[in-house]
Design a protein around this motif. Structure first.
Motif, PDB file in Angstrom:
ATOM      1  N   VAL A  38       0.836  -1.205   0.000  1.00 52.81           N
ATOM      2  CA  VAL A  38       0.000   0.000   0.000  1.00 52.81           C
ATOM      3  C   VAL A  38       0.869   1.253   0.000  1.00 52.81           C
ATOM      4  O   VAL A  38       0.575   2.241  -0.681  1.00 52.81           O
ATOM      5  N   LEU A  39       1.961   1.210   0.752  1.00 53.50           N
ATOM      6  CA  LEU A  39       2.875   2.358   0.777  1.00 53.50           C
ATOM      7  C   LEU A  39       3.528   2.579  -0.591  1.00 53.50           C
ATOM      8  O   LEU A  39       3.758   3.720  -1.004  1.00 53.50           O
ATOM      9  N   LEU A  40       3.819   1.473  -1.294  1.00 51.15           N
ATOM     10  CA  LEU A  40       4.355   1.609  -2.647  1.00 51.15           C
ATOM     11  C   LEU A  40       3.325   2.267  -3.569  1.00 51.15           C
ATOM     12  O   LEU A  40       3.665   3.110  -4.398  1.00 51.15           O
ATOM     13  N   LEU A  41       2.063   1.894  -3.410  1.00 49.73           N
ATOM     14  CA  LEU A  41       0.999   2.525  -4.188  1.00 49.73           C
ATOM     15  C   LEU A  41       0.964   4.024  -3.918  1.00 49.73           C
ATOM     16  O   LEU A  41       0.842   4.842  -4.851  1.00 49.73           O
ATOM     17  N   ILE A  42       1.095   4.403  -2.645  1.00 53.79           N
ATOM     18  CA  ILE A  42       1.114   5.828  -2.298  1.00 53.79           C
ATOM     19  C   ILE A  42       2.296   6.522  -2.975  1.00 53.79           C
ATOM     20  O   ILE A  42       2.154   7.614  -3.535  1.00 53.79           O
ATOM     21  N   GLU A  43       3.465   5.888  -2.915  1.00 55.24           N
ATOM     22  CA  GLU A  43       4.643   6.465  -3.587  1.00 55.24           C
ATOM     23  C   GLU A  43       4.376   6.689  -5.073  1.00 55.24           C
ATOM     24  O   GLU A  43       4.719   7.744  -5.633  1.00 55.24           O
ATOM     25  N   CYS A  44       3.770   5.685  -5.717  1.00 54.26           N
ATOM     26  CA  CYS A  44       3.512   5.778  -7.156  1.00 54.26           C
ATOM     27  C   CYS A  44       2.520   6.895  -7.460  1.00 54.26           C
ATOM     28  O   CYS A  44       2.672   7.618  -8.464  1.00 54.26           O
ATOM     29  N   LEU A  45       1.488   7.034  -6.624  1.00 55.63           N
ATOM     30  CA  LEU A  45       0.517   8.105  -6.834  1.00 55.63           C
ATOM     31  C   LEU A  45       1.171   9.484  -6.683  1.00 55.63           C
ATOM     32  O   LEU A  45       0.886  10.411  -7.443  1.00 55.63           O
ATOM     33  N   ILE A  46       2.050   9.596  -5.677  1.00 55.75           N
ATOM     34  CA  ILE A  46       2.753  10.865  -5.479  1.00 55.75           C
ATOM     35  C   ILE A  46       3.617  11.194  -6.689  1.00 55.75           C
ATOM     36  O   ILE A  46       3.601  12.320  -7.213  1.00 55.75           O
ATOM     37  N   ASP A  47       4.363  10.196  -7.162  1.00 55.56           N
ATOM     38  CA  ASP A  47       5.232  10.423  -8.337  1.00 55.56           C
ATOM     39  C   ASP A  47       4.406  10.811  -9.558  1.00 55.56           C
ATOM     40  O   ASP A  47       4.773  11.730 -10.306  1.00 55.56           O
ATOM     41  N   ALA A  48       3.269  10.125  -9.753  1.00 54.50           N
ATOM     42  CA  ALA A  48       2.428  10.423 -10.913  1.00 54.50           C
ATOM     43  C   ALA A  48       1.858  11.832 -10.816  1.00 54.50           C
ATOM     44  O   ALA A  48       1.783  12.565 -11.823  1.00 54.50           O
ATOM     45  N   GLY A  49       1.472  12.236  -9.603  1.00 48.55           N
ATOM     46  CA  GLY A  49       0.960  13.585  -9.416  1.00 48.55           C
ATOM     47  C   GLY A  49       2.004  14.636  -9.727  1.00 48.55           C
ATOM     48  O   GLY A  49       1.708  15.670 -10.358  1.00 48.55           O
ATOM     49  N   GLN A  50       3.224  14.381  -9.297  1.00 50.69           N
ATOM     50  CA  GLN A  50       4.310  15.325  -9.579  1.00 50.69           C
ATOM     51  C   GLN A  50       4.590  15.431 -11.077  1.00 50.69           C
ATOM     52  O   GLN A  50       4.872  16.509 -11.599  1.00 50.69           O
ATOM     53  N   LEU A  95       2.494  15.267 -13.307  1.00 47.40           N
ATOM     54  CA  LEU A  95       1.431  16.078 -13.893  1.00 47.40           C
ATOM     55  C   LEU A  95       1.478  17.531 -13.422  1.00 47.40           C
ATOM     56  O   LEU A  95       0.579  18.315 -13.732  1.00 47.40           O
ATOM     57  N   GLY A  96       2.510  17.875 -12.634  1.00 49.10           N
ATOM     58  CA  GLY A  96       2.701  19.261 -12.260  1.00 49.10           C
ATOM     59  C   GLY A  96       2.358  19.633 -10.835  1.00 49.10           C
ATOM     60  O   GLY A  96       2.503  20.794 -10.438  1.00 49.10           O
ATOM     61  N   LEU A  97       1.898  18.685 -10.027  1.00 40.42           N
ATOM     62  CA  LEU A  97       1.606  18.979  -8.624  1.00 40.42           C
ATOM     63  C   LEU A  97       2.912  19.054  -7.841  1.00 40.42           C
ATOM     64  O   LEU A  97       3.860  18.323  -8.141  1.00 40.42           O
ATOM     65  N   ASP A  98       2.942  19.923  -6.822  1.00 43.69           N
ATOM     66  CA  ASP A  98       4.137  19.910  -5.989  1.00 43.69           C
ATOM     67  C   ASP A  98       4.092  18.693  -5.072  1.00 43.69           C
ATOM     68  O   ASP A  98       3.021  18.130  -4.810  1.00 43.69           O
ATOM     69  N   GLN A  99       5.261  18.276  -4.578  1.00 45.04           N
ATOM     70  CA  GLN A  99       5.377  17.022  -3.843  1.00 45.04           C
ATOM     71  C   GLN A  99       4.492  16.987  -2.599  1.00 45.04           C
ATOM     72  O   GLN A  99       3.838  15.979  -2.322  1.00 45.04           O
ATOM     73  N   ALA A 100       4.442  18.086  -1.875  1.00 51.74           N
ATOM     74  CA  ALA A 100       3.672  18.100  -0.624  1.00 51.74           C
ATOM     75  C   ALA A 100       2.185  17.918  -0.896  1.00 51.74           C
ATOM     76  O   ALA A 100       1.503  17.153  -0.207  1.00 51.74           O
ATOM     77  N   LEU A 101       1.669  18.603  -1.907  1.00 53.11           N
ATOM     78  CA  LEU A 101       0.255  18.467  -2.246  1.00 53.11           C
ATOM     79  C   LEU A 101      -0.047  17.069  -2.759  1.00 53.11           C
ATOM     80  O   LEU A 101      -1.040  16.441  -2.364  1.00 53.11           O
TER      81      LEU A 101
END
Length: 270
Positions: free
Chosen positions: A179-191, A193-199
């Motif tokens: 599940v934590l790996l999934l979270i990491e992947c979602l964060i990377d994908a968001g970044q 697409l232009g989102l900052d890391q914290a958001l």
């Protein structure tokens, strides 16, 4: 809650257990900790728990009703030698991953009452899942006591067959890392697409945490819930078409869980 508990090992899981017990009304005077590390002794003292660095002395002096074995698997056999004196009158509850009941009994003695447990890391916040199994020397009352002890850190499931423990380890024991790996992947994908890391991190963590709670509280199963939030021709369907193409995600997850179960079986025989 007058049972005398001897907790051998006071690392992250040991501390989660004690915090859970205290939070559920157990008195600190009923708990003793044994751990040779100064930082562990200090952590126990901060909670008002009697602690000792001396393995054998503490084992004899406490005459514990339950000995909770929370040491690393590689340490377990050496530690058990010090507690054979309690075999026959104390219940042994082991959370050492990969160590079988037969392996414990080989050191403690054939008549030892042993329960094997597999908790997972959300126990640190009282949201863990623990699977338990026991040998024939564990009475119904002692099984109930173990349920109470482990329920202090989350939900409890009893297994009829210890052989299921490898599958449990692969699904829930190792599951938080998936599940934590999934979270990491979602964060990377968001970044990407232009989102900052914290958001991106707040969005990913909040989404996974909320969805887990939603699934837990719903009467529907996961597939039904997924269908309910997947509008035909919408954004979710577009993403799922990628994830579910030719069963790729399901096949990959199956391979991963089987690999974990296989390794659990190997560790049990080492």
């Amino acid at each position: 809650m007058a049972e005398r508990l001897l907790l051998v090992g006071f690392g992250n899981m040991g501390q989660a257990l004690v915090n859970g017990w205290l939070g559920h009304g157990r008195e600190a005077r009923t708990i003793a900790v044994v751990d040779p590390r100064p930082e562990a002794l200090a952590a126990a003292a901060a909670l008002g728990i009697a602690a000792s660095a001396d393995w054998p002395a503490a084992g004899r002096e406490q005459s514990a009703d339950v000995v909770v074995l929370a040491v690393k698997p590689a340490q377990l056999e050496d530690v058990l030698q010090h507690y054979r004196i309690l075999s026959g009158r104390s219940l042994f509850l082991s959370i050492a991953a990969g160590k079988t009941i037969a392996g414990l009994a080989a050191v403690l003695g054939a008549e030892a009452a042993i329960v094997r447990a597999m908790p997972n890391t959300p126990a640190a916040i009282g949201r863990g899942v623990t699977a338990l199994c026991s040998n024939d020397h564990v009475t119904a009352d002692r099984r109930a006591l173990c349920t109470t002890l482990m329920s202090a850190i989350g939900s409890v499931e009893w297994l009829d067959d210890e052989r299921s423990m490898d599958a449990v380890t692969a699904v829930s024991g190792s599951g938080p890392a998936y599940v934590l790996l999934l979270i990491e992947c979602l964060i990377d994908a968001g970044q990407q697409l232009g989102l900052d890391q914290a958001l991106a991190a707040r969005l990913a963590v909040g989404t996974v945490a909320g969805t887990g709670l939603y699934a837990e509280q719903s009467d529907a199963d996961a597939a039904e819930l997924r269908h309910a939030v997947t509008s035909p021709g919408g954004t979710t369907e577009a993403a799922l078409d990628v994830l579910m193409s030719e069963g790729q995600l399901a096949e990959l997850m199956g391979r991963a869980v089987r690999a974990a179960a296989k390794r659990s079986g190997e560790l049990s025989s080492e």
